[in-house]
Motif scaffolding. Structure first.
Motif, short mmCIF file in Angstrom:
data_model
loop_
_atom_site.label_atom_id
_atom_site.label_comp_id
_atom_site.label_asym_id
_atom_site.label_seq_id
_atom_site.Cartn_x
_atom_site.Cartn_y
_atom_site.Cartn_z
N GLY A 1 10.08 44.38 40.95
CA GLY A 1 9.95 45.82 40.73
C GLY A 1 8.79 46.47 41.45
N GLY A 2 7.61 45.85 41.34
CA GLY A 2 6.42 46.45 41.94
C GLY A 2 6.42 46.43 43.45
N SER A 3 7.03 45.41 44.06
CA SER A 3 6.99 45.28 45.52
C SER A 3 8.27 45.77 46.19
CB SER A 3 6.73 43.82 45.91
OG SER A 3 7.67 42.96 45.32
N THR A 4 9.27 46.15 45.41
CA THR A 4 10.54 46.59 45.99
C THR A 4 10.40 47.84 46.85
OG1 THR A 4 11.86 45.52 44.28
CG2 THR A 4 12.90 47.32 45.47
N PRO A 5 9.68 48.90 46.40
CA PRO A 5 9.55 50.08 47.26
C PRO A 5 8.95 49.75 48.63
CG PRO A 5 8.84 50.61 45.04
CD PRO A 5 9.06 49.12 45.08
N LYS A 6 7.96 48.86 48.64
CA LYS A 6 7.33 48.47 49.91
C LYS A 6 8.32 47.70 50.78
CE LYS A 6 3.24 46.18 51.81
NZ LYS A 6 2.04 45.37 51.51
N ALA A 7 9.10 46.80 50.15
CA ALA A 7 10.10 46.03 50.90
C ALA A 7 11.14 46.96 51.50
CB ALA A 7 10.76 45.00 49.98
N LYS B 1 13.21 55.03 52.96
CA LYS B 1 12.11 55.77 52.35
C LYS B 1 12.40 56.09 50.89
CE LYS B 1 10.67 57.85 56.73
NZ LYS B 1 10.47 59.10 57.50
N GLU B 2 11.34 56.43 50.15
CA GLU B 2 11.47 56.66 48.71
C GLU B 2 12.34 57.87 48.38
OE1 GLU B 2 7.89 56.44 46.42
OE2 GLU B 2 7.18 54.64 47.45
N ASP B 3 12.53 58.77 49.33
CA ASP B 3 13.39 59.93 49.04
C ASP B 3 14.88 59.57 49.05
OD1 ASP B 3 13.93 59.64 51.74
OD2 ASP B 3 12.99 61.52 52.36
N ARG B 4 15.20 58.30 49.37
CA ARG B 4 16.59 57.84 49.35
C ARG B 4 17.07 57.48 47.94
NH1 ARG B 4 18.73 54.95 53.61
NH2 ARG B 4 20.47 54.57 52.17
N ASN C 1 15.72 56.95 41.07
CA ASN C 1 15.41 56.18 39.87
C ASN C 1 15.47 54.69 40.20
OD1 ASN C 1 18.22 55.29 39.65
ND2 ASN C 1 18.68 57.33 38.84
N GLU C 2 15.10 53.88 39.22
CA GLU C 2 15.02 52.43 39.43
C GLU C 2 16.38 51.81 39.75
OE1 GLU C 2 13.72 49.57 36.22
OE2 GLU C 2 11.81 49.78 37.30
N ASP C 3 17.43 52.29 39.07
CA ASP C 3 18.77 51.74 39.31
C ASP C 3 19.19 51.93 40.77
OD1 ASP C 3 19.04 50.86 36.74
OD2 ASP C 3 20.24 52.56 36.05
N TYR D 1 17.19 49.55 43.01
CA TYR D 1 17.67 48.17 42.97
C TYR D 1 19.02 48.03 43.67
CZ TYR D 1 13.92 46.67 39.85
OH TYR D 1 12.70 46.35 39.32
N GLU D 2 19.82 49.06 43.62
CA GLU D 2 21.10 49.03 44.33
C GLU D 2 20.86 48.94 45.84
OE1 GLU D 2 24.95 48.62 44.95
OE2 GLU D 2 24.16 48.87 42.92
N LEU D 3 19.88 49.69 46.32
CA LEU D 3 19.57 49.68 47.75
C LEU D 3 18.98 48.33 48.19
CD1 LEU D 3 18.12 53.29 48.09
CD2 LEU D 3 20.14 52.41 49.28
#
Length: 297
Positions: A25-31, A38-41, A44-46, A49-51
Motif C-alpha cells: 500500500g505505502g509503496s504502490t503510488p511510487k511504483a 500519475k496519481e490523477d489516474r 481511491n485505493e481500489d 490496486y486495480e492499476l
C-alpha cells in the motif's frame, strides 16, 4: 513428485532468480509513478490496486517472464487475491508459467529504535497464512531494516524474524527472512558482520529438517555470506537491489557466488505504461537476461 516437492526442488537447486512484485500500500503510488501512471489516474485505493494489478499482470503474462530465468515471484496480498485469465495469481504463476509463488506478509516497518526498524505487528497473521495455503502459495517474505551497527538492535531484528518464521513454518509455508541492511549505512560492513553472527546462531537452533530462506542486502565483502548459502537449514539466499540501479546491483551481485537476485525496482526499471507491448517485452527481456546472468555467476 507432488507440487510442493517440485517447487522445493526448483527453489533449492534451480538456476535463475526470484522476481519481487510485492510493492504494498505505502509503496504502490511510487511504483505506479515509476511506471508512468500519475496519481490523477485514480481516486481511491481500489482503483490504485486495480492499476497496479494491471501492471503486474502485464509483467507476468509477458513472454519475457519465463521460468527458464525466473524461479519464483513474490506477490503482495492484494495480488494474491486477484485473478489473471480466470485463475488466482499464484495458480497462474505455477500452472501456466512454472514459477513458484511467494507472498509478502509484513505490514511495514516500525519507527527506528536502537539503529533498526523492526516489523510492525502482523495482525491477523494466522488467517493470512491459512488463506495463503488455500491460494497455493509456497512461501512468505517479511522485511526489517538495519540502519546502524547496533548489536542490541540487530539481535532484536533477527529474534523477531525467527519468531515469526516459526509461525510460518507451522502453517506449512517456507519463510523468507529479510533483515535488510541499508545500503547507505555509514557502517554497513560492520552491520553485516553482526547480522551474520546472529543469523548463524538462530539457524543452528532450528530442527534438523527445517528449511528457511534468507533475503539480504548484497554484502560489501565478496562471498561474505557463503557460510549461510551452504548452511543445511537454508534453502536459498537471495539478494535485494536495495536502491542500487539495476546495472549496479547486477555488477555487485555477480561477485558473490551462489547468491541470486530478488529484485523489485531493479527488475521493473524503465518499464512504462505508455510502451507498446513490443517495447515493454523487449526491455523486460533485456532486464531479465541481465539479472539472470548476474545470478548464475
Amino acid at each position: 513428485m507432488n507440487t510442493n516437492t517440485k517447487q522445493l526442488d526448483r527453489i533449492h537447486s534451480g538456476q535463475g532468480f526470484i522476481a519481487a512484485l510485492d510493492q504494498s500500500g505505502g509503496s504502490t503510488p511510487k511504483a505506479l509513478l515509476q511506471y508512468g501512471v500519475k496519481e490523477d489516474r485514480y481516486s481511491n485505493e481500489d482503483q490504485m490496486y486495480e492499476l497496479v494489478h494491471e501492471m503486474r499482470t502485464r509483467i507476468i503474462k509477458s513472454p519475457a517472464f519465463d521460468a527458464q530465468y525466473i524461479l519464483g515471484a513474490i506477490l503482495f496480498e492484494n495480488t494474491m487475491d486477484r485473478f489473471i485469465d480466470g485463475q488466482y495469481t499464484a495458480d497462474y504463476l505455477w500452472e501456466q508459467k512454472g514459477i513458484v509463488p511467494f507472498l509478502k506478509i509484513d505490514k511495514g516497518l516500525a519507527d527506528q529504535t536502537d539503529g533498526v526498524q523492526l516489523m510492525k505487528p502482523i495482525t491477523g497473521l494466522d488467517e493470512l497464512l491459512k488463506r495463503a495455503v488455500e491460494r497455493h502459495i509456497f512461501g512468505t517474505k517479511m522485511r526489517s531494516v538495519i540502519k546502524e551497527a547496533n548489536p542490541a538492535g540487530i539481535k532484536q531484528v533477527v529474534e523477531q524474524q525467527f519468531a515469526v518464521a516459526n509461525q510460518i513454518l507451522d502453517s506449512g509455508l517456507i519463510p523468507i527472512i529479510e533483515p535488510e541492511v541499508d545500503i547507505y549505512s555509514a557502517d554497513k560492513e560492520a552491520s553485516e558482520k553482526l547480522l551474520k553472527e546472529e543469523l548463524t546462531a538462530h539457524l543452528s537452533n532450528l530442527g534438523s529438517d527445517v528449511k528457511v530462506m534468507l533475503k539480504l542486502s548484497i554484502p560489501t565483502e565478496d562471498n561474505f555470506y557463503r557460510d549461510l548459502i551452504n548452511d543445511s537449514h537454508v534453502l536459498r539466499v537471495v539478494a535485494l537491489s536495495g536502491g542500487y540501479s539495476q546495472s549496479e546491483a547486477n555488477e555487485k551481485l555477480a561477485r558473490h557466488h551462489g547468491l541470486i537476485a530478488s529484485f523489485s525496482r531493479g527488475l521493473s526499471e524503465g518499464l512504462s505504461a505508455g510502451q507498446t507491448d513490443k517495447e515493454f517485452n523487449a526491455l523486460l527481456s533485456k532486464s531479465i537476461h541481465a539479472i539472470y546472468e548476474a545470478s548464475i555467476k
